[in-house]
Design an enzyme around this catalytic site. Structure first.
Site, PDB file in Angstrom:
ATOM      1  N   HIS A 205      -4.693  -1.674  -5.789  1.00  0.00           N
ATOM      2  CA  HIS A 205      -3.907  -0.525  -6.252  1.00  0.00           C
ATOM      3  C   HIS A 205      -4.861   0.589  -6.675  1.00  0.00           C
ATOM      4  CE1 HIS A 205      -0.247  -3.336  -7.174  1.00  0.00           C
ATOM      5  NE2 HIS A 205      -0.651  -3.377  -5.929  1.00  0.00           N
TER       6      HIS A 205
ATOM      7  N   LYS B  71       1.744   2.236  -5.064  1.00  0.00           N
ATOM      8  CA  LYS B  71       2.281   1.689  -6.328  1.00  0.00           C
ATOM      9  C   LYS B  71       1.359   1.979  -7.501  1.00  0.00           C
ATOM     10  CE  LYS B  71       2.353  -2.346  -4.325  1.00  0.00           C
ATOM     11  NZ  LYS B  71       2.052  -1.980  -2.941  1.00  0.00           N
TER      12      LYS B  71
ATOM     13  N   ASP C  56       0.801  -1.230   0.000  1.00  0.00           N
ATOM     14  CA  ASP C  56       0.000   0.000   0.000  1.00  0.00           C
ATOM     15  C   ASP C  56       0.834   1.281   0.000  1.00  0.00           C
ATOM     16  OD1 ASP C  56      -2.202  -1.701   0.130  1.00  0.00           O
ATOM     17  OD2 ASP C  56      -2.199  -1.683   2.320  1.00  0.00           O
TER      18      ASP C  56
END
Ligand code: GDP
Ligand code: IMO
Ligand code: MG
Length: 424
Positions: free
Chosen positions: A41, A16, A13
Protein backbone atom coordinates in the site's frame (compact mmCIF):
# COMPACT_ATOMS: atom_id res chain seq x y z
CA UNK A 1 -19.57 8.85 12.76
CA UNK A 2 -19.78 5.28 11.61
CA UNK A 3 -17.08 2.63 11.58
CA UNK A 4 -15.96 2.25 7.98
CA UNK A 5 -14.46 -0.57 5.97
CA UNK A 6 -12.46 0.28 2.85
CA UNK A 7 -11.93 -2.48 0.31
CA UNK A 8 -10.58 -2.81 -3.20
CA UNK A 9 -13.21 -3.82 -5.75
CA UNK A 10 -10.82 -5.14 -8.41
CA UNK A 11 -7.70 -7.32 -8.35
CA UNK A 12 -5.86 -5.16 -5.82
CA UNK A 13 -3.72 -2.01 -6.07
CA UNK A 14 -6.73 0.30 -6.38
CA UNK A 15 -5.03 2.94 -4.23
CA UNK A 16 -6.28 1.75 -0.83
CA UNK A 17 -3.15 2.97 0.98
CA UNK A 18 -3.53 6.52 -0.29
CA UNK A 19 -7.24 6.64 0.56
CA UNK A 20 -6.81 5.12 4.04
CA UNK A 21 -4.17 7.75 4.82
CA UNK A 22 -6.62 10.48 3.78
CA UNK A 23 -9.62 9.07 5.66
CA UNK A 24 -7.64 8.15 8.81
CA UNK A 25 -7.79 11.66 10.24
CA UNK A 26 -11.49 11.12 11.04
CA UNK A 27 -10.98 7.82 12.90
CA UNK A 28 -9.33 6.67 16.13
CA UNK A 29 -8.19 3.18 15.11
CA UNK A 30 -7.04 1.76 11.77
CA UNK A 31 -7.14 -2.02 11.41
CA UNK A 32 -5.63 -4.48 8.94
CA UNK A 33 -7.64 -7.70 9.15
CA UNK A 34 -6.53 -10.05 6.33
CA UNK A 35 -3.73 -10.71 3.87
CA UNK A 36 -0.12 -10.22 4.79
CA UNK A 37 3.14 -9.30 3.12
CA UNK A 38 1.49 -9.79 -0.29
CA UNK A 39 -0.10 -6.35 0.15
CA UNK A 40 1.76 -3.23 -0.93
CA UNK A 41 0.00 0.00 0.00
CA UNK A 42 1.69 3.16 -1.25
CA UNK A 43 1.51 6.62 0.28
CA UNK A 44 3.12 9.64 -1.34
CA UNK A 45 3.51 12.56 1.04
CA UNK A 46 5.45 15.39 -0.59
CA UNK A 47 8.82 13.93 -1.59
CA UNK A 48 8.44 10.91 0.67
CA UNK A 49 7.22 7.50 -0.44
CA UNK A 50 5.98 4.85 2.00
CA UNK A 51 5.00 1.31 1.02
CA UNK A 52 3.24 -0.68 3.75
CA UNK A 53 2.88 -4.45 3.61
CA UNK A 54 1.73 -5.26 7.14
CA UNK A 55 1.45 -1.98 9.01
CA UNK A 56 -1.88 -0.18 8.55
CA UNK A 57 -1.71 2.85 6.26
CA UNK A 58 -2.94 5.10 9.09
CA UNK A 59 0.41 4.90 10.91
CA UNK A 60 1.54 8.35 9.76
CA UNK A 61 -1.23 9.82 11.92
CA UNK A 62 0.72 9.52 15.12
CA UNK A 63 -2.24 10.16 17.41
CA UNK A 64 -4.13 7.11 16.09
CA UNK A 65 -3.92 3.47 17.04
CA UNK A 66 -3.04 0.92 14.36
CA UNK A 67 -3.93 -2.74 14.77
CA UNK A 68 -2.83 -5.87 12.89
CA UNK A 69 -5.64 -8.37 13.38
CA UNK A 70 -5.77 -12.14 13.86
CA UNK A 71 -6.79 -12.62 10.20
CA UNK A 72 -3.44 -11.30 8.95
CA UNK A 73 -0.64 -13.77 8.25
CA UNK A 74 2.22 -12.10 10.03
CA UNK A 75 5.81 -12.13 8.77
CA UNK A 76 7.93 -10.84 11.69
CA UNK A 77 11.00 -10.20 9.54
CA UNK A 78 9.03 -8.01 7.16
CA UNK A 79 7.32 -6.26 10.07
CA UNK A 80 10.65 -5.42 11.72
CA UNK A 81 12.01 -4.10 8.43
CA UNK A 82 8.93 -1.92 8.11
CA UNK A 83 9.23 -0.39 11.56
CA UNK A 84 12.95 0.16 10.98
CA UNK A 85 12.10 2.06 7.79
CA UNK A 86 9.61 4.17 9.72
CA UNK A 87 12.10 4.88 12.52
CA UNK A 88 14.52 6.27 9.91
CA UNK A 89 11.78 8.72 8.93
CA UNK A 90 11.13 9.58 12.58
CA UNK A 91 7.74 7.85 12.66
CA UNK A 92 7.08 6.44 16.10
CA UNK A 93 5.24 3.12 16.47
CA UNK A 94 5.68 2.53 20.19
CA UNK A 95 2.40 2.65 22.04
CA UNK A 96 0.27 3.09 18.91
CA UNK A 97 0.80 -0.18 17.04
CA UNK A 98 -0.71 -3.49 18.18
CA UNK A 99 -0.48 -7.04 16.83
CA UNK A 100 -3.01 -9.77 17.59
CA UNK A 101 -1.66 -12.70 19.58
CA UNK A 102 -3.94 -14.88 17.44
CA UNK A 103 -2.36 -13.96 14.09
CA UNK A 104 -0.55 -16.79 12.31
CA UNK A 105 3.18 -16.55 11.74
CA UNK A 106 4.79 -16.81 8.30
CA UNK A 107 7.94 -18.95 8.33
CA UNK A 108 10.69 -19.38 5.71
CA UNK A 109 9.26 -22.78 4.80
CA UNK A 110 5.98 -21.11 3.80
CA UNK A 111 7.82 -18.91 1.33
CA UNK A 112 9.79 -21.86 -0.01
CA UNK A 113 6.61 -23.91 -0.42
CA UNK A 114 4.94 -20.95 -2.16
CA UNK A 115 7.72 -20.81 -4.75
CA UNK A 116 7.98 -24.59 -5.20
CA UNK A 117 4.25 -25.03 -5.63
CA UNK A 118 4.21 -22.30 -8.27
CA UNK A 119 7.08 -23.99 -10.11
CA UNK A 120 5.26 -27.31 -10.01
CA UNK A 121 2.14 -25.72 -11.49
CA UNK A 122 4.13 -24.62 -14.57
CA UNK A 123 1.80 -22.89 -17.06
CA UNK A 124 -1.00 -22.98 -14.49
CA UNK A 125 0.94 -20.94 -11.95
CA UNK A 126 -1.07 -18.35 -10.01
CA UNK A 127 1.65 -15.75 -10.13
CA UNK A 128 1.70 -15.32 -6.36
CA UNK A 129 3.77 -12.67 -4.63
CA UNK A 130 6.01 -15.42 -3.18
CA UNK A 131 5.44 -14.13 0.35
CA UNK A 132 4.30 -17.50 1.73
CA UNK A 133 0.67 -16.41 1.98
CA UNK A 134 -1.07 -19.52 0.60
CA UNK A 135 1.02 -22.05 2.57
CA UNK A 136 0.60 -20.07 5.81
CA UNK A 137 -3.19 -19.89 5.42
CA UNK A 138 -3.14 -23.59 4.46
CA UNK A 139 -1.47 -24.40 7.79
CA UNK A 140 -4.00 -22.23 9.60
CA UNK A 141 -7.00 -23.98 8.07
CA UNK A 142 -5.51 -27.45 8.52
CA UNK A 143 -4.78 -26.50 12.15
CA UNK A 144 -1.05 -26.94 11.79
CA UNK A 145 -0.07 -23.28 11.92
CA UNK A 146 1.80 -21.49 14.68
CA UNK A 147 0.24 -18.36 16.16
CA UNK A 148 2.01 -15.37 17.68
CA UNK A 149 0.95 -16.38 21.20
CA UNK A 150 2.79 -19.67 20.64
CA UNK A 151 5.86 -17.97 19.19
CA UNK A 152 6.19 -15.95 22.39
CA UNK A 153 6.06 -19.10 24.52
CA UNK A 154 9.55 -20.35 23.64
CA UNK A 155 9.52 -23.92 24.98
CA UNK A 156 6.12 -24.57 23.48
CA UNK A 157 7.24 -22.89 20.25
CA UNK A 158 10.26 -25.19 20.02
CA UNK A 159 8.09 -28.29 20.08
CA UNK A 160 5.55 -26.90 17.59
CA UNK A 161 8.30 -25.76 15.23
CA UNK A 162 10.13 -29.12 15.35
CA UNK A 163 6.92 -30.92 14.42
CA UNK A 164 6.06 -28.47 11.69
CA UNK A 165 9.53 -28.61 10.11
CA UNK A 166 9.48 -32.41 10.29
CA UNK A 167 6.25 -32.45 8.29
CA UNK A 168 7.40 -29.83 5.81
CA UNK A 169 10.63 -31.77 5.22
CA UNK A 170 8.58 -34.74 4.08
CA UNK A 171 7.11 -32.46 1.43
CA UNK A 172 10.43 -30.83 0.47
CA UNK A 173 12.20 -34.16 0.09
CA UNK A 174 9.38 -36.47 -0.96
CA UNK A 175 7.36 -34.25 -3.28
CA UNK A 176 9.85 -31.69 -4.50
CA UNK A 177 13.09 -33.65 -4.32
CA UNK A 178 14.70 -30.76 -2.44
CA UNK A 179 17.02 -30.53 0.55
CA UNK A 180 15.43 -30.70 4.01
CA UNK A 181 15.61 -27.68 6.32
CA UNK A 182 16.86 -27.48 9.91
CA UNK A 183 14.46 -26.34 12.63
CA UNK A 184 17.32 -25.06 14.82
CA UNK A 185 18.19 -22.14 12.53
CA UNK A 186 14.57 -21.06 12.28
CA UNK A 187 14.15 -21.40 16.04
CA UNK A 188 17.06 -19.11 16.76
CA UNK A 189 16.00 -16.56 14.18
CA UNK A 190 12.37 -16.50 15.32
CA UNK A 191 13.17 -16.35 19.04
CA UNK A 192 15.06 -13.15 18.29
CA UNK A 193 12.04 -11.82 16.39
CA UNK A 194 9.76 -12.82 19.26
CA UNK A 195 11.76 -10.66 21.67
CA UNK A 196 11.51 -7.70 19.34
CA UNK A 197 7.81 -7.96 18.52
CA UNK A 198 6.54 -8.88 21.98
CA UNK A 199 6.00 -5.24 23.09
CA UNK A 200 3.48 -4.86 20.24
CA UNK A 201 1.58 -8.10 20.84
CA UNK A 202 -1.68 -8.06 22.78
CA UNK A 203 -5.17 -9.50 22.96
CA UNK A 204 -6.68 -7.36 20.20
CA UNK A 205 -10.14 -8.83 20.87
CA UNK A 206 -10.05 -7.07 24.22
CA UNK A 207 -8.52 -3.93 22.70
CA UNK A 208 -11.27 -3.70 20.08
CA UNK A 209 -14.08 -4.48 22.54
CA UNK A 210 -12.91 -1.66 24.82
CA UNK A 211 -12.58 0.71 21.86
CA UNK A 212 -16.12 -0.05 20.71
CA UNK A 213 -17.35 0.39 24.26
CA UNK A 214 -15.66 3.80 24.37
CA UNK A 215 -17.30 4.78 21.07
CA UNK A 216 -13.98 4.98 19.25
CA UNK A 217 -14.25 5.26 15.48
CA UNK A 218 -12.71 2.42 13.53
CA UNK A 219 -11.40 2.32 9.97
CA UNK A 220 -10.93 -1.20 8.59
CA UNK A 221 -8.29 -1.38 5.84
CA UNK A 222 -8.79 -4.15 3.31
CA UNK A 223 -5.88 -5.66 1.44
CA UNK A 224 -6.01 -7.12 -2.08
CA UNK A 225 -9.39 -6.70 -3.80
CA UNK A 226 -12.75 -8.45 -3.93
CA UNK A 227 -11.89 -10.23 -7.19
CA UNK A 228 -8.96 -11.91 -5.38
CA UNK A 229 -11.27 -13.15 -2.58
CA UNK A 230 -10.78 -16.89 -2.09
CA UNK A 231 -14.55 -17.51 -2.22
CA UNK A 232 -15.87 -14.87 -4.61
CA UNK A 233 -12.86 -14.04 -6.77
CA UNK A 234 -11.50 -15.71 -9.89
CA UNK A 235 -10.69 -18.97 -8.07
CA UNK A 236 -8.13 -20.56 -8.19
CA UNK A 237 -6.41 -17.36 -9.40
CA UNK A 238 -7.04 -15.61 -6.11
CA UNK A 239 -5.28 -15.00 -2.86
CA UNK A 240 -6.00 -17.24 0.16
CA UNK A 241 -8.07 -14.90 2.34
CA UNK A 242 -11.47 -13.21 2.23
CA UNK A 243 -10.57 -9.85 0.76
CA UNK A 244 -14.20 -8.79 0.22
CA UNK A 245 -15.85 -7.04 3.19
CA UNK A 246 -16.91 -10.38 4.71
CA UNK A 247 -13.36 -10.85 6.01
CA UNK A 248 -13.57 -8.01 8.53
CA UNK A 249 -15.45 -9.66 11.35
CA UNK A 250 -13.47 -12.90 11.45
CA UNK A 251 -10.21 -11.06 10.75
CA UNK A 252 -10.29 -8.82 13.83
CA UNK A 253 -12.96 -10.27 16.10
CA UNK A 254 -15.65 -7.62 16.07
CA UNK A 255 -19.30 -8.20 15.27
CA UNK A 256 -20.40 -7.60 11.66
CA UNK A 257 -22.86 -5.16 13.27
CA UNK A 258 -19.87 -2.91 14.03
CA UNK A 259 -19.14 -2.29 10.35
CA UNK A 260 -21.51 0.54 9.51
CA UNK A 261 -20.25 1.81 6.22
CA UNK A 262 -18.50 0.06 3.33
CA UNK A 263 -16.46 2.04 0.84
CA UNK A 264 -15.30 0.36 -2.37
CA UNK A 265 -12.28 1.64 -4.25
CA UNK A 266 -11.89 1.18 -7.97
CA UNK A 267 -9.45 2.55 -10.48
CA UNK A 268 -10.95 4.42 -13.42
CA UNK A 269 -9.70 1.41 -15.42
CA UNK A 270 -8.59 -2.08 -14.34
CA UNK A 271 -5.29 -3.77 -13.53
CA UNK A 272 -4.23 -7.22 -12.44
CA UNK A 273 -0.87 -8.74 -11.42
CA UNK A 274 -0.32 -12.44 -11.85
CA UNK A 275 -2.31 -14.96 -13.88
CA UNK A 276 -6.03 -15.44 -14.28
CA UNK A 277 -8.94 -14.23 -16.40
CA UNK A 278 -9.19 -10.52 -17.20
CA UNK A 279 -11.98 -9.95 -19.74
CA UNK A 280 -11.24 -6.25 -20.37
CA UNK A 281 -7.46 -6.62 -20.67
CA UNK A 282 -5.92 -4.37 -23.34
CA UNK A 283 -2.71 -5.67 -24.82
CA UNK A 284 -0.28 -4.01 -27.20
CA UNK A 285 0.48 -0.32 -27.42
CA UNK A 286 -2.61 0.99 -25.64
CA UNK A 287 -2.15 -1.34 -22.65
CA UNK A 288 1.51 -0.34 -22.50
CA UNK A 289 0.54 3.33 -22.59
CA UNK A 290 -1.80 2.96 -19.58
CA UNK A 291 0.86 0.93 -17.72
CA UNK A 292 3.45 3.68 -18.25
CA UNK A 293 1.13 6.58 -17.49
CA UNK A 294 -0.32 4.89 -14.41
CA UNK A 295 3.07 3.62 -13.17
CA UNK A 296 1.49 0.17 -13.11
CA UNK A 297 4.28 -1.88 -11.61
CA UNK A 298 3.71 -3.95 -8.45
CA UNK A 299 4.40 -2.24 -5.09
CA UNK A 300 5.47 -5.58 -3.60
CA UNK A 301 7.13 -7.45 -6.46
CA UNK A 302 7.81 -4.75 -9.07
CA UNK A 303 6.08 -6.90 -11.70
CA UNK A 304 4.35 -5.06 -14.58
CA UNK A 305 0.60 -4.98 -14.00
CA UNK A 306 -1.74 -6.07 -16.77
CA UNK A 307 -4.00 -3.16 -17.76
CA UNK A 308 -7.47 -2.86 -19.27
CA UNK A 309 -10.77 -0.99 -19.31
CA UNK A 310 -13.23 -0.51 -16.46
CA UNK A 311 -15.20 -3.72 -15.95
CA UNK A 312 -18.65 -2.90 -14.58
CA UNK A 313 -19.73 -6.57 -14.52
CA UNK A 314 -16.87 -7.41 -12.16
CA UNK A 315 -17.42 -4.27 -10.08
CA UNK A 316 -21.13 -5.02 -9.69
CA UNK A 317 -20.19 -8.47 -8.43
CA UNK A 318 -17.78 -6.94 -5.90
CA UNK A 319 -20.40 -4.39 -4.82
CA UNK A 320 -23.00 -7.11 -4.25
CA UNK A 321 -20.87 -9.44 -2.16
CA UNK A 322 -19.68 -6.61 0.07
CA UNK A 323 -22.76 -4.37 0.22
CA UNK A 324 -20.75 -1.35 -0.90
CA UNK A 325 -22.35 1.97 0.14
CA UNK A 326 -20.18 4.33 -1.89
CA UNK A 327 -17.36 4.32 -4.42
CA UNK A 328 -14.02 6.06 -4.60
CA UNK A 329 -12.59 6.26 -8.12
CA UNK A 330 -8.81 6.53 -8.27
CA UNK A 331 -6.35 7.25 -11.07
CA UNK A 332 -8.80 9.26 -13.18
CA UNK A 333 -5.80 11.33 -14.30
CA UNK A 334 -4.28 8.28 -16.00
CA UNK A 335 -7.07 8.44 -18.61
CA UNK A 336 -6.51 12.15 -19.29
CA UNK A 337 -5.19 11.60 -22.81
CA UNK A 338 -7.64 8.91 -23.98
CA UNK A 339 -9.92 10.08 -26.79
CA UNK A 340 -12.44 7.32 -26.21
CA UNK A 341 -12.97 5.38 -23.00
CA UNK A 342 -14.58 1.97 -22.80
CA UNK A 343 -16.73 0.51 -20.05
CA UNK A 344 -17.58 -3.18 -20.04
CA UNK A 345 -21.29 -3.70 -19.38
CA UNK A 346 -21.57 -7.42 -20.11
CA UNK A 347 -19.61 -10.50 -21.15
CA UNK A 348 -20.13 -12.53 -24.28
CA UNK A 349 -19.18 -16.18 -24.66
CA UNK A 350 -20.28 -18.45 -27.56
CA UNK A 351 -23.25 -16.24 -28.36
CA UNK A 352 -24.39 -16.07 -24.75
CA UNK A 353 -24.37 -12.77 -22.85
CA UNK A 354 -23.49 -12.77 -19.15
CA UNK A 355 -24.41 -9.92 -16.81
CA UNK A 356 -23.31 -11.80 -13.71
CA UNK A 357 -19.75 -12.72 -12.91
CA UNK A 358 -19.37 -16.44 -13.80
CA UNK A 359 -17.96 -18.84 -11.21
CA UNK A 360 -16.68 -21.25 -13.85
CA UNK A 361 -13.11 -20.19 -14.59
CA UNK A 362 -13.26 -21.73 -18.10
CA UNK A 363 -16.35 -19.72 -18.99
CA UNK A 364 -14.87 -16.52 -17.55
CA UNK A 365 -11.54 -17.08 -19.30
CA UNK A 366 -13.33 -17.26 -22.64
CA UNK A 367 -15.61 -14.29 -22.06
CA UNK A 368 -15.18 -11.26 -24.27
CA UNK A 369 -16.29 -7.79 -23.16
CA UNK A 370 -19.41 -5.97 -24.38
CA UNK A 371 -18.46 -2.30 -24.31
CA UNK A 372 -20.20 1.03 -23.97
CA UNK A 373 -18.02 3.88 -25.25
CA UNK A 374 -17.81 7.34 -23.77
CA UNK A 375 -15.81 10.31 -25.08
CA UNK A 376 -12.61 11.17 -23.24
CA UNK A 377 -11.77 14.70 -22.02
CA UNK A 378 -8.18 15.10 -23.26
CA UNK A 379 -7.30 17.59 -20.52
CA UNK A 380 -5.07 17.45 -17.46
CA UNK A 381 -7.12 16.68 -14.33
CA UNK A 382 -4.23 16.26 -11.89
CA UNK A 383 -4.59 19.82 -10.56
CA UNK A 384 -8.38 19.76 -10.24
CA UNK A 385 -9.62 19.86 -6.63
CA UNK A 386 -13.39 20.28 -7.01
CA UNK A 387 -16.01 18.53 -9.12
CA UNK A 388 -17.16 21.72 -10.91
CA UNK A 389 -13.66 22.22 -12.32
CA UNK A 390 -13.49 18.74 -13.84
CA UNK A 391 -13.89 18.64 -17.64
CA UNK A 392 -17.48 17.86 -18.57
CA UNK A 393 -16.59 14.53 -20.17
CA UNK A 394 -14.75 13.47 -17.02
CA UNK A 395 -17.85 14.27 -14.97
CA UNK A 396 -19.90 12.30 -17.48
CA UNK A 397 -17.55 9.34 -17.18
CA UNK A 398 -18.05 9.32 -13.41
CA UNK A 399 -21.82 9.54 -13.94
CA UNK A 400 -21.62 6.61 -16.36
CA UNK A 401 -19.87 4.53 -13.71
CA UNK A 402 -22.49 5.52 -11.11
CA UNK A 403 -25.34 4.70 -13.49
CA UNK A 404 -24.04 1.28 -14.53
CA UNK A 405 -22.77 0.17 -11.12
CA UNK A 406 -25.69 1.72 -9.24
CA UNK A 407 -23.58 3.22 -6.43
CA UNK A 408 -22.63 6.88 -5.85
CA UNK A 409 -19.03 8.04 -6.20
CA UNK A 410 -18.01 10.10 -3.18
CA UNK A 411 -14.39 10.79 -3.95
CA UNK A 412 -12.15 10.94 -7.02
CA UNK A 413 -8.39 10.68 -6.93
CA UNK A 414 -6.37 12.45 -9.62
CA UNK A 415 -2.79 11.73 -8.62
CA UNK A 416 -0.69 9.79 -6.11
CA UNK A 417 -0.19 12.72 -3.70
CA UNK A 418 -2.27 13.07 -0.55
CA UNK A 419 -3.72 16.39 -1.76
CA UNK A 420 -4.80 15.10 -5.18
CA UNK A 421 -8.42 14.29 -4.38
CA UNK A 422 -11.84 15.65 -5.20
CA UNK A 423 -14.63 15.12 -2.65
CA UNK A 424 -18.13 14.92 -4.11
P1 GDP B 1 -3.04 -0.32 -2.94
O1 GDP B 1 -2.40 -1.66 -2.87
O2 GDP B 1 -4.50 -0.41 -3.21
O3 GDP B 1 -2.75 0.54 -1.76
O4 GDP B 1 -2.41 0.40 -4.21
P2 GDP B 1 -0.84 0.45 -4.60
O5 GDP B 1 -0.16 1.38 -3.68
O6 GDP B 1 -0.29 -0.92 -4.74
O7 GDP B 1 -0.93 1.00 -6.07
C1 GDP B 1 -1.51 2.22 -6.37
C2 GDP B 1 -0.45 3.11 -7.07
O8 GDP B 1 -1.09 4.20 -7.68
C3 GDP B 1 0.54 3.70 -6.10
O9 GDP B 1 1.76 3.85 -6.75
C4 GDP B 1 -0.07 5.06 -5.77
O10 GDP B 1 0.91 6.02 -5.39
C5 GDP B 1 -0.68 5.43 -7.08
N1 GDP B 1 -1.91 6.24 -7.02
C6 GDP B 1 -2.90 6.21 -6.09
N2 GDP B 1 -3.91 7.03 -6.46
C7 GDP B 1 -3.55 7.57 -7.63
C8 GDP B 1 -4.19 8.49 -8.55
O11 GDP B 1 -5.30 8.94 -8.35
N3 GDP B 1 -3.49 8.81 -9.69
C9 GDP B 1 -2.25 8.32 -9.97
N4 GDP B 1 -1.66 8.68 -11.09
N5 GDP B 1 -1.63 7.46 -9.14
C10 GDP B 1 -2.28 7.08 -8.00
P1 IMO C 1 -2.74 -4.99 -2.38
O1 IMO C 1 -3.23 -5.03 -0.96
C1 IMO C 1 -2.43 -6.98 -6.26
C2 IMO C 1 -2.25 -11.35 -6.25
C3 IMO C 1 -0.95 -11.95 -6.74
C4 IMO C 1 -1.46 -13.26 -7.32
C5 IMO C 1 -2.56 -13.65 -6.35
C6 IMO C 1 -2.12 -14.64 -5.27
O2 IMO C 1 -1.47 -4.25 -2.58
O3 IMO C 1 -3.84 -4.57 -3.30
P2 IMO C 1 -0.64 -14.40 -3.06
O4 IMO C 1 0.78 -13.96 -2.89
O5 IMO C 1 -1.64 -13.60 -2.31
O6 IMO C 1 -0.82 -15.89 -2.85
O7 IMO C 1 -0.93 -14.18 -4.64
O8 IMO C 1 -2.99 -12.45 -5.72
N1 IMO C 1 -2.10 -10.37 -5.15
C7 IMO C 1 -2.20 -9.04 -5.31
N2 IMO C 1 -2.35 -8.31 -6.43
N3 IMO C 1 -2.39 -6.37 -5.06
C8 IMO C 1 -2.27 -7.09 -3.93
O9 IMO C 1 -2.36 -6.54 -2.69
C9 IMO C 1 -2.12 -8.49 -4.02
N4 IMO C 1 -1.95 -9.48 -3.12
C10 IMO C 1 -1.96 -10.63 -3.82
O10 IMO C 1 -0.36 -11.14 -7.71
O11 IMO C 1 -2.05 -13.03 -8.57
MG1 MG D 1 -0.83 -2.70 -3.74
Amino acid sequence: MANTCVIGLQWGDEGKGKIIDILAKDYDIIVRYQGGGNAGHTLIIGDEKFVFHLIPSGILHQDKKCVIGNGVVFDPKLFLEEIEGLAKKNINVNGNLFISDRAHVVFPYHKRLDLLSEKLKGDLMIGTTGRGIGPCYTDKISREGIRIAELLNKEHFKERLKKSVEEKNKIFVGLYNEEPIAWEDIYEEYCAYADKISPFVCDTVDLMARAINDNKKILFEGAQGALLDVDFGTYPYTTSSNSAAGGVSSGIGVSPKQVHNIVGITKAYTTRVGSGPFPTEVEGEQGEHIRKKGGEFGSTTGRPRRCGWFDAVAIQHSVRISGVDSLIVTKLDVLDDQETIRVCTGYENSGEVYNNFPADIDILSNCGPVYEEVPGWCEDTSNVRNAESLPENARNYIKTIERIVGVKVKMISVGPERSQVISL
